[in-house]
Design an enzyme around this catalytic site. Structure first.
Site, PDB file in Angstrom:
ATOM      1  N   GLU A 210       0.849  -1.199   0.000  1.00 22.31           N
ATOM      2  CA  GLU A 210       0.000   0.000   0.000  1.00 22.31           C
ATOM      3  C   GLU A 210       0.885   1.250   0.000  1.00 22.31           C
ATOM      4  O   GLU A 210       2.073   1.180   0.348  1.00 22.31           O
ATOM      5  CB  GLU A 210      -0.834   0.045   1.293  1.00 22.31           C
ATOM      6  CG  GLU A 210      -1.740  -1.144   1.501  1.00 22.31           C
ATOM      7  CD  GLU A 210      -2.876  -1.178   0.506  1.00 22.31           C
ATOM      8  OE1 GLU A 210      -3.320  -0.105   0.059  1.00 22.31           O
ATOM      9  OE2 GLU A 210      -3.289  -2.289   0.138  1.00 22.31           O
ATOM     10  N   LYS A 225      -5.254 -11.384   9.929  1.00 28.97           N
ATOM     11  CA  LYS A 225      -5.439 -12.721   9.333  1.00 28.97           C
ATOM     12  C   LYS A 225      -5.379 -13.813  10.401  1.00 28.97           C
ATOM     13  O   LYS A 225      -6.139 -14.779  10.358  1.00 28.97           O
ATOM     14  CB  LYS A 225      -4.385 -12.967   8.256  1.00 28.97           C
ATOM     15  CG  LYS A 225      -4.687 -12.158   7.003  1.00 28.97           C
ATOM     16  CD  LYS A 225      -3.616 -12.317   5.952  1.00 28.97           C
ATOM     17  CE  LYS A 225      -4.018 -11.579   4.689  1.00 28.97           C
ATOM     18  NZ  LYS A 225      -2.897 -11.225   3.843  1.00 28.97           N
TER      19      LYS A 225
END
Ligand SMILES: NC(=O)c1ccc[n+]([C@@H]2O[C@H](COP(=O)([O-])OP(=O)(O)OC[C@H]3O[C@@H](n4cnc5c(N)ncnc54)[C@H](OP(=O)(O)O)[C@@H]3O)[C@@H](O)[C@H]2O)c1
Length: 344
Positions: A210, A225
């Site tokens: 990003e 996650k």
């Protein structure tokens, strides 16, 4: 058993993943087995600032893509919450971005609304799975609806399907994996002598990282996650929040540490781990570990990923994802469509 199937699908988000899903659904000549889904309608696609397109009789997906490619947006204007309340759908696909500072609150609201409204839900967004899984799953259960999330970890690789469907009868003792592409790519570059800053810039140029890579480098994306895996796959369910997952920062890795690991016949890897400490306690961590070259984890480079599932009967199973692209991710949504079709 195939359940009654005639989904009227509302897509929330039309970014990288949403567009690829629609491109696949719109091209049965290229992807003929998509026809096995049977009849469905996409009744709406909603974005935040690029308009919306709705049609209760079902959108023509080829035309949707033409309009998007021509205009770069849709002409309609409706926000996600209004679309959920006011369109006639029975399946909502949540594909809005992960919001770590906001703890997924907006996506959680979308999913709550969709379930209360009697829809099934597919979420690609990890936020609701990491921060609100049990509440949302109970709501789905009360309403007799399904909520599935295959895309949230390892893109379209069947992680949740593997454990929930193919490994039935096993107790899951531990889950460990390399699950964040940015950190795995950056570590690989640093092994070649590239500095952390240059490696991050390279990852950004490739579209792997990003613009603000902090959440990857500080282990937040990986922690989300870990929480998602623990919350969905441990039974009885864990309620592990990303804040409770211990994290190592990639900024602590020096070239010396990488060289020392290499001298010992090992590679540094960011490893996500979660295991059941006791009946009531599940632990999660994101750890920078030295992995011996003989371990399959040492072979996972770049944007590839790997997960090892340790079970009480079937032993250890390892699944890898090699060089994923957007089709791999979009397949997560397609596989969830099939899963809902077949019962959840
Ligand atoms: N990319 C991958 O390979 C990958 C892999 C696994 C999981 N995922 C997850 O899948 C989700 C989508 O990823 P992506 O790469 O497609 O993201 P993306 O390219 O940033 O697209 C996000 C889409 O969501 C829309 N959106 C944002 N807020 C919204 C709201 N409140 N209501 C309606 N639409 C809204 C955006 O509209 P605007 O553009 O108008 O803001 C855009 O269309 C994310 O949660 C991501 O973490 C992605």
């Amino acid at each position: 058993m195939i359940r009654f199937w005639g989904p009227r699908i509302l897509f929330l988000g039309f970014g990288n993943v949403g567009r690829r899903v629609v491109e696949i659904l719109a091209d049965p000549a290229k992807y003929p087995r998509i026809e096995d889904l049977g009849d469905y309608l996409v009744v709406g696609i909603v974005t935040r600032s690029h308009g919306a397109t709705l049609n209760p009789r079902g959108l023509d997906l080829k035309r949707v893509l033409e309009e998007w490619n021509r205009e770069g947006r849709f002409r309609g204007e409706v926000d996600a919450a209004t679309a959920i309340r006011e369109t006639n759908h029975n399946l909502v696909v949540e594909m809005t971005p992960l919001d770590i500072p906001g703890r997924g609150a907006e996506a959680i609201r979308h999913i709550r609304l969709a379930l209360e409204d009697g829809s099934d839900v597919i979420t690609c967004n990890k936020g609701p799975v990491a921060w609100a899984w049990h509440e949302l799953r109970e709501l789905a259960y009360d309403k007799g609806r399904g909520i599935v999330c295959e895309t949230t970890v390892m893109d379209g690789v069947p992680v949740f399907n593997l454990v929930q469907r193919s490994l039935k009868g096993n107790r899951i003792l531990k889950l460990e994996g390399i699950l964040n592409s940015t950190t795995n790519y950056v570590l690989g570059e640093m092994e070649k002598g590239v500095s952390l800053e240059e490696a991050v810039a390279g990852a950004q140029r490739l579209g792997v990282a990003e613009a603000d890579p902090t959440y990857d480098l500080e282990g937040w994306d990986a922690a989300v996650k870990v929480a998602a895996l623990a919350n969905v796959l441990f039974r009885p369910g864990a309620e592990l929040r990303p804040e409770k997952v211990e994290r190592d920062s990639l900024r602590s890795v020096t070239p010396e540490r990488i060289r020392e690991a290499a001298a010992r016949g090992a590679r540094l890897k960011v490893v996500c781990e979660t295991w059941r400490e006791s009946y009531h306690q599940v632990t999660g961590r994101v750890k920078i570990r030295e992995i011996p070259l003989t371990d399959p984890f040492a072979l996972v480079s770049g944007t590839s990923s790997i997960l090892r599932v340790t079970t009480d009967i079937a032993g250890k199973i390892v699944i890898t994802e090699e060089d994923p692209d957007l089709s791999t991710t979009a397949y997560g949504v397609i596989s969830d469509l099939f899963r809902l079709r077949e019962g959840f």
